[in-house]
Design a protein around this motif. Sequence first.
Motif, PDB file in Angstrom:
ATOM      1  N   ALA A 276     -37.917  41.962  -2.731  1.00 44.11           N
ATOM      2  CA  ALA A 276     -37.265  41.327  -3.882  1.00 44.11           C
ATOM      3  C   ALA A 276     -38.242  41.176  -5.042  1.00 44.11           C
ATOM      4  O   ALA A 276     -37.891  41.423  -6.208  1.00 44.11           O
ATOM      5  CB  ALA A 276     -36.708  39.964  -3.474  1.00 44.11           C
ATOM      6  N   VAL A 277     -39.472  40.788  -4.734  1.00 41.40           N
ATOM      7  CA  VAL A 277     -40.498  40.679  -5.780  1.00 41.40           C
ATOM      8  C   VAL A 277     -40.789  42.050  -6.387  1.00 41.40           C
ATOM      9  O   VAL A 277     -40.898  42.195  -7.612  1.00 41.40           O
ATOM     10  CB  VAL A 277     -41.793  40.062  -5.189  1.00 41.40           C
ATOM     11  CG1 VAL A 277     -42.922  40.096  -6.218  1.00 41.40           C
ATOM     12  CG2 VAL A 277     -41.541  38.633  -4.720  1.00 41.40           C
ATOM     13  N   ALA A 375     -27.218  41.134   2.966  1.00 41.12           N
ATOM     14  CA  ALA A 375     -26.843  40.084   2.018  1.00 41.12           C
ATOM     15  C   ALA A 375     -27.997  39.125   1.774  1.00 41.12           C
ATOM     16  O   ALA A 375     -28.245  38.693   0.636  1.00 41.12           O
ATOM     17  CB  ALA A 375     -25.620  39.328   2.540  1.00 41.12           C
ATOM     18  N   ASP A 376     -28.723  38.778   2.813  1.00 42.37           N
ATOM     19  CA  ASP A 376     -29.848  37.854   2.694  1.00 42.37           C
ATOM     20  C   ASP A 376     -30.913  38.413   1.751  1.00 42.37           C
ATOM     21  O   ASP A 376     -31.473  37.684   0.917  1.00 42.37           O
ATOM     22  CB  ASP A 376     -30.452  37.606   4.081  1.00 42.37           C
ATOM     23  CG  ASP A 376     -31.473  36.491   4.090  1.00 42.37           C
ATOM     24  OD1 ASP A 376     -31.078  35.329   4.252  1.00 42.37           O
ATOM     25  OD2 ASP A 376     -32.672  36.789   3.927  1.00 42.37           O
ATOM     26  N   GLY A 377     -31.201  39.707   1.862  1.00 45.69           N
ATOM     27  CA  GLY A 377     -32.181  40.323   0.976  1.00 45.69           C
ATOM     28  C   GLY A 377     -31.754  40.273  -0.477  1.00 45.69           C
ATOM     29  O   GLY A 377     -32.572  40.025  -1.375  1.00 45.69           O
ATOM     30  N   TYR A 378     -30.475  40.487  -0.728  1.00 48.14           N
ATOM     31  CA  TYR A 378     -29.998  40.459  -2.117  1.00 48.14           C
ATOM     32  C   TYR A 378     -29.987  39.040  -2.687  1.00 48.14           C
ATOM     33  O   TYR A 378     -30.126  38.851  -3.905  1.00 48.14           O
ATOM     34  CB  TYR A 378     -28.608  41.086  -2.212  1.00 48.14           C
ATOM     35  CG  TYR A 378     -28.657  42.592  -2.181  1.00 48.14           C
ATOM     36  CD1 TYR A 378     -29.226  43.310  -3.231  1.00 48.14           C
ATOM     37  CD2 TYR A 378     -28.161  43.311  -1.096  1.00 48.14           C
ATOM     38  CE1 TYR A 378     -29.291  44.686  -3.203  1.00 48.14           C
ATOM     39  CE2 TYR A 378     -28.228  44.689  -1.062  1.00 48.14           C
ATOM     40  CZ  TYR A 378     -28.795  45.374  -2.113  1.00 48.14           C
ATOM     41  OH  TYR A 378     -28.864  46.747  -2.090  1.00 48.14           O
ATOM     42  N   ILE A 379     -29.831  38.038  -1.830  1.00 46.13           N
ATOM     43  CA  ILE A 379     -29.965  36.655  -2.302  1.00 46.13           C
ATOM     44  C   ILE A 379     -31.392  36.405  -2.773  1.00 46.13           C
ATOM     45  O   ILE A 379     -31.625  35.793  -3.837  1.00 46.13           O
ATOM     46  CB  ILE A 379     -29.568  35.657  -1.195  1.00 46.13           C
ATOM     47  CG1 ILE A 379     -28.095  35.808  -0.828  1.00 46.13           C
ATOM     48  CG2 ILE A 379     -29.863  34.221  -1.645  1.00 46.13           C
ATOM     49  CD1 ILE A 379     -27.134  35.549  -1.975  1.00 46.13           C
ATOM     50  N   ASP A 380     -32.378  36.870  -2.001  1.00 45.57           N
ATOM     51  CA  ASP A 380     -33.772  36.766  -2.435  1.00 45.57           C
ATOM     52  C   ASP A 380     -33.979  37.496  -3.758  1.00 45.57           C
ATOM     53  O   ASP A 380     -34.707  37.018  -4.634  1.00 45.57           O
ATOM     54  CB  ASP A 380     -34.705  37.356  -1.374  1.00 45.57           C
ATOM     55  CG  ASP A 380     -34.884  36.442  -0.177  1.00 45.57           C
ATOM     56  OD1 ASP A 380     -34.865  35.204  -0.363  1.00 45.57           O
ATOM     57  OD2 ASP A 380     -35.054  36.953   0.947  1.00 45.57           O
ATOM     58  N   LEU A 381     -33.344  38.644  -3.897  1.00 46.74           N
ATOM     59  CA  LEU A 381     -33.489  39.419  -5.126  1.00 46.74           C
ATOM     60  C   LEU A 381     -32.917  38.681  -6.326  1.00 46.74           C
ATOM     61  O   LEU A 381     -33.538  38.641  -7.401  1.00 46.74           O
ATOM     62  CB  LEU A 381     -32.795  40.778  -4.959  1.00 46.74           C
ATOM     63  CG  LEU A 381     -32.809  41.703  -6.183  1.00 46.74           C
ATOM     64  CD1 LEU A 381     -34.243  42.024  -6.601  1.00 46.74           C
ATOM     65  CD2 LEU A 381     -32.036  42.974  -5.892  1.00 46.74           C
ATOM     66  N   LEU A 382     -31.745  38.066  -6.162  1.00 45.97           N
ATOM     67  CA  LEU A 382     -31.166  37.307  -7.272  1.00 45.97           C
ATOM     68  C   LEU A 382     -32.068  36.137  -7.662  1.00 45.97           C
ATOM     69  O   LEU A 382     -32.206  35.812  -8.850  1.00 45.97           O
ATOM     70  CB  LEU A 382     -29.778  36.795  -6.893  1.00 45.97           C
ATOM     71  CG  LEU A 382     -28.674  37.836  -6.709  1.00 45.97           C
ATOM     72  CD1 LEU A 382     -27.345  37.152  -6.424  1.00 45.97           C
ATOM     73  CD2 LEU A 382     -28.560  38.734  -7.938  1.00 45.97           C
ATOM     74  N   GLY A 383     -32.679  35.508  -6.654  1.00 50.04           N
ATOM     75  CA  GLY A 383     -33.598  34.413  -6.954  1.00 50.04           C
ATOM     76  C   GLY A 383     -34.782  34.873  -7.776  1.00 50.04           C
ATOM     77  O   GLY A 383     -35.215  34.186  -8.715  1.00 50.04           O
ATOM     78  N   GLU A 384     -35.331  36.047  -7.449  1.00 49.25           N
ATOM     79  CA  GLU A 384     -36.465  36.579  -8.210  1.00 49.25           C
ATOM     80  C   GLU A 384     -36.040  37.020  -9.607  1.00 49.25           C
ATOM     81  O   GLU A 384     -36.753  36.789 -10.589  1.00 49.25           O
ATOM     82  CB  GLU A 384     -37.096  37.744  -7.454  1.00 49.25           C
ATOM     83  CG  GLU A 384     -37.789  37.370  -6.157  1.00 49.25           C
ATOM     84  CD  GLU A 384     -39.001  36.492  -6.379  1.00 49.25           C
ATOM     85  OE1 GLU A 384     -39.618  36.580  -7.479  1.00 49.25           O
ATOM     86  OE2 GLU A 384     -39.340  35.712  -5.478  1.00 49.25           O
ATOM     87  N   LEU A 385     -34.878  37.664  -9.702  1.00 42.65           N
ATOM     88  CA  LEU A 385     -34.403  38.143 -11.005  1.00 42.65           C
ATOM     89  C   LEU A 385     -34.040  37.007 -11.951  1.00 42.65           C
ATOM     90  O   LEU A 385     -33.976  37.212 -13.174  1.00 42.65           O
ATOM     91  CB  LEU A 385     -33.190  39.057 -10.812  1.00 42.65           C
ATOM     92  CG  LEU A 385     -33.452  40.431 -10.185  1.00 42.65           C
ATOM     93  CD1 LEU A 385     -32.132  41.136  -9.891  1.00 42.65           C
ATOM     94  CD2 LEU A 385     -34.312  41.293 -11.107  1.00 42.65           C
ATOM     95  N   SER A 386     -33.821  35.825 -11.407  1.00 41.69           N
ATOM     96  CA  SER A 386     -33.392  34.697 -12.246  1.00 41.69           C
ATOM     97  C   SER A 386     -34.434  34.304 -13.280  1.00 41.69           C
ATOM     98  O   SER A 386     -34.096  33.666 -14.283  1.00 41.69           O
ATOM     99  CB  SER A 386     -33.071  33.486 -11.366  1.00 41.69           C
ATOM    100  OG  SER A 386     -31.990  33.759 -10.507  1.00 41.69           O
ATOM    101  N   ARG A 387     -35.677  34.688 -13.064  1.00 40.81           N
ATOM    102  CA  ARG A 387     -36.708  34.337 -14.042  1.00 40.81           C
ATOM    103  C   ARG A 387     -36.698  35.260 -15.255  1.00 40.81           C
ATOM    104  O   ARG A 387     -37.428  35.014 -16.218  1.00 40.81           O
ATOM    105  CB  ARG A 387     -38.085  34.362 -13.393  1.00 40.81           C
ATOM    106  CG  ARG A 387     -38.511  35.695 -12.823  1.00 40.81           C
ATOM    107  CD  ARG A 387     -39.863  35.579 -12.123  1.00 40.81           C
ATOM    108  NE  ARG A 387     -40.269  36.794 -11.451  1.00 40.81           N
ATOM    109  CZ  ARG A 387     -40.896  37.796 -12.032  1.00 40.81           C
ATOM    110  NH1 ARG A 387     -41.194  37.712 -13.339  1.00 40.81           N
ATOM    111  NH2 ARG A 387     -41.246  38.872 -11.357  1.00 40.81           N
ATOM    112  N   LEU A 388     -35.864  36.310 -15.217  1.00 45.64           N
ATOM    113  CA  LEU A 388     -35.770  37.232 -16.346  1.00 45.64           C
ATOM    114  C   LEU A 388     -34.613  36.815 -17.245  1.00 45.64           C
ATOM    115  O   LEU A 388     -33.461  36.773 -16.808  1.00 45.64           O
ATOM    116  CB  LEU A 388     -35.547  38.666 -15.851  1.00 45.64           C
ATOM    117  CG  LEU A 388     -36.568  39.220 -14.844  1.00 45.64           C
ATOM    118  CD1 LEU A 388     -36.217  40.656 -14.480  1.00 45.64           C
ATOM    119  CD2 LEU A 388     -37.976  39.143 -15.414  1.00 45.64           C
ATOM    120  N   PRO A 389     -34.869  36.498 -18.501  1.00 47.07           N
ATOM    121  CA  PRO A 389     -33.777  36.077 -19.395  1.00 47.07           C
ATOM    122  C   PRO A 389     -32.665  37.116 -19.513  1.00 47.07           C
ATOM    123  O   PRO A 389     -31.492  36.760 -19.648  1.00 47.07           O
ATOM    124  CB  PRO A 389     -34.496  35.876 -20.744  1.00 47.07           C
ATOM    125  CG  PRO A 389     -35.922  35.612 -20.384  1.00 47.07           C
ATOM    126  CD  PRO A 389     -36.188  36.424 -19.153  1.00 47.07           C
TER     127      PRO A 389
END
Length: 500
Positions: A276-277, A375-389
């Motif tokens: 995700a990172v 699905a769990d991996g994509y949740i981690d991905l959304l969490g990481e992407l959230s820092r991008l405006p």
Amino acid sequence: MRCLCYVVDGCGIQFDRFVDSEFLHLIFSALSHTNRFVRESAFQLLASLVKCNPSDGAARPSAITHGRELSHALGKGLADNWSQVRLAASVATREFLLGLKDEERAEHFSELLPKMCLNRCHRWNVLVELLRQWTTVCRYYVAEGVRLYSQESWRLLTHEHGKDLVKKHITETVDYYIEQTVSDNHAVREAACACIAELGSKIDASSVQPHVLRLLQALLTCFRDESWPVRDAACIACGNFVKCFADHCKPLMEELYPLFFGSLSDGIPSVRQGAAVALTNVVEAYGEKELEFVLGKAADGIPKVKEQKELSTKHGDLDASPATFGVVKRARDNDLELHSNQQVYSCGSLAPKLKRGGGCMHADYKKPTEPWEIADGYIDLLGELSRLPSASQRIAALLPAVADATNSHHYTHHYTFLETVWKQLPRMAKGTGKRPFKRHVELFFPSLFYSLDCEVPLTSSAAVDCLVALKELLGEAIFRGRIEQFDPRMISKLANVFSL
């Protein structure tokens, strides 16, 4: 040799006159002994020899006369497969380097650098090689004693100029790291990937650019390693390189994307988090088009949790017959195939002895990915992407799908999935913004309160932390109003969590 160590320590500099080529060659022969305890003792003896300095601080003759042989021998030990031997060689190396004056170090470096260029495979041969490569690679070595001792040696020997030394000798450093990515020791391969990641993130881009493609090719090999820590380190390193050297990495993205998304659905949670990172770094590097592509994959992947079978395959090999004396018997327990040609483990670290390459995507090694892991991996991905405006509005649009996925409680590992969601939801809420998130917050309440009452401590604790974070983000009055609107009975239930 241990007795001789005491003799050398007791005699001090008086023993130095007995140190000649014949004596050193006798010790060097022990450094190649098949028994690791013999090799360890030999390096301990070397440490005693190089630290017997004269009382006036003058350089000892043996270090000057036999410096090349000593550095070569120390390099062998620092690349040994056993951490105990590496630690003994690390002690000897520190004593050797600290006992030399600056001009003597420079003399050794000028003489031994060409030799190191020819003999750098699994060795730290030259003074600067000993200073730079040994300490940088061993700083990430999993054996705690070696790592901590090497970190301290790095501080003592570089005097805060470590980055400058790496830049000055970047070619030799890169060559060495690439050599280590094909080591038979999986811990060394992992350390090499971590070091390569450090090159991309901490060293000036102008120094690393000429070597980017070679480093990426080495990382791609490690990306398919059988050892998941190696895959994880390679994944993170590739993400760093894509972010720092976007133009150089663009031609390799067709090969990297399947590996990134494969790691995002890996059975190991930390591998999914690392992927995700890495994918977030890819989006940062290439912008809108890649963001659209990655979030499209997330939109397809999160609902897959509904396809998860009710029972986990983890215990699918248990015998269905009645248990004897309360002991659960596995099917085919007496089958010789189950007890032959199986995984070999290291007796020193209890880690699997895994081969390099071929493991990450091979069906005969990696267990089939389950829908909930995707699905769990994509949740981690959304969490990481959230820092991008730039991702905030698109992530807000995916929140209903995330909330819907949390309502599937029919499978064994749903508590693990819920734990991941509650850890990442505050990040998504902060990234999307207070107003957009308020529109969807009530969708998460049923599963949040379900998790709050569950008997799995990690899931329950994650739910508590999530509720506290959402309260701080939305404000107490708004949060209370939304909970009362959902179910007034929940206000009293939350009394033990925080005061509303």
